[in-house]
Write an enzyme that holds these catalytic residues in place. Structure first.
Site, short mmCIF file in Angstrom:
data_model
loop_
_atom_site.label_atom_id
_atom_site.label_comp_id
_atom_site.label_asym_id
_atom_site.label_seq_id
_atom_site.Cartn_x
_atom_site.Cartn_y
_atom_site.Cartn_z
N CYS A 92 0.81 -1.22 0.00
CA CYS A 92 0.00 0.00 0.00
C CYS A 92 0.85 1.28 0.00
CB CYS A 92 -1.01 -0.04 1.13
SG CYS A 92 -2.41 1.04 0.80
N ARG A 126 -12.00 7.14 -1.83
CA ARG A 126 -11.10 6.07 -1.45
C ARG A 126 -11.60 4.76 -2.05
NH1 ARG A 126 -7.49 7.75 1.93
NH2 ARG A 126 -6.75 5.66 2.36
N HIS A 193 -3.89 -5.42 2.06
CA HIS A 193 -3.68 -5.57 3.50
C HIS A 193 -4.45 -6.81 3.94
CE1 HIS A 193 -2.25 -1.42 4.08
NE2 HIS A 193 -3.25 -1.00 3.36
N1 GLN Z 1 -1.79 6.89 1.79
C1 GLN Z 1 -2.14 5.98 0.79
C2 GLN Z 1 -3.50 6.18 0.16
O1 GLN Z 1 -4.46 6.55 0.82
C3 GLN Z 1 -1.95 4.56 1.32
C4 GLN Z 1 -2.97 4.09 2.31
C5 GLN Z 1 -2.64 2.78 2.93
O2 GLN Z 1 -1.47 2.39 3.07
N2 GLN Z 1 -3.67 2.05 3.35
O3 GLN Z 1 -3.61 5.99 -1.04
#
Ligand code: GLN
Length: 242
Positions: A92, A126, A193
């Site tokens: 990620c 997101r 994850h």
């Molecule tokens: N900061 C990154 C995003 O929001 C990664 C997020 C994460 O590692 N879950 O794209």
């Protein structure tokens, strides 16, 4: 004695969604087989240890920002270690920093290591949810990899960079091109994850075997009783399929 040395980069900064569970899985699967295991933490300013596998987890944009300079400053040493046979697994936020840059939704730009030809730009929404992908990290050994994703970043791979897998259910790199993660030589990046490895023991073993190869040549890993892990994998696969 056969042993695996893992360098855990920025465990204090990049460790969202229990990403350190990936280290626990690598440790357990080595120990269960009588393979020695060491995880060496490497934070900002620490010397980069010699390792068979470099691991970096995920984090929020602000966590990535805190280690940006340090990580970018290590790019040449990481490249040299990988050229010397080490593997790298990045999840990620760590995955995004394998690329050339990460551009936040406000236009703020963070540099990456450029270890892999990819760029990431955050979108207005997101990409959250359970995910499953078809993956063929080792040709001829197809795997289904399952987990959970939550990222604003949309990642685009450069020409010639293969995704780690094809999305079965979920968003993946950008929600558009069907790719998830990246696989470039000995570098693996993924948005997954969960953490990634507990429910994907076949992927964990593949990484262990490949990384052991740097100092120990071809190592045949003894099979383990993966009934529980298999049930967790299959449950996650069913949840991702909705
Ligand atoms: N900061 C990154 C995003 O929001 C990664 C997020 C994460 O590692 N879950 O794209």
């Amino acid at each position: 004695m056969t042993d695996l040395r893992v360098c855990h980069l920025y465990p204090e900064h990049l460790n969202i969604y229990a990403d350190r569970g990936n280290i626990a899985v690598l440790r357990a699967r080595c120990r269960w087989r009588g393979i020695g295991f060491a995880a060496i933490a490497c934070g900002p300013g620490d010397p980069l240890p010699d390792a068979d596998l470099y691991y970096v987890g995920g984090g929020q944009d602000r966590d990535q920002l805190l280690i940006e300079d340090d990580l970018v400053g290590r790019a040449a040493n990481l490249r040299a270690a990988i050229d010397d046979g080490a593997w790298m697994l990045a999840v990620c936020g760590g995955y995004q920093m394998l690329g050339h840059y990460y551009r936040g939704h406000q236009g703020d730009e963070m540099r990456g290591t450029g270890l892999v030809d990819l760029v990431t730009e955050a979108g207005p929404t997101r990409m959250i949810g359970n995910i499953s992908i078809d993956c063929e990290l080792r040709p001829g050994q197809p795997l289904t990899v399952v987990g959970f994703e939550n990222h604003a970043g949309r990642t685009r791979l450069g020409e010639g960079v293969r995704p780690l897998g094809r999305v079965l259910h979920g968003h993946g790199n950008n929600g558009r091109d069907g790719g998830e993660g990246a696989h470039a030589g000995r570098i693996v990046g993924t948005y997954i994850h969960g953490p990634l490895l507990p429910k994907n023991p076949a992927l964990a073993d593949l990484l262990i075997a490949e990384a052991l190869g740097r100092r120990h040549g071809t190592v045949a890993l003894e099979p383990l009783d993966d009934r529980l892990e298999g049930m967790a994998h299959d449950a996650a696969l069913a949840i991702a399929a909705g």
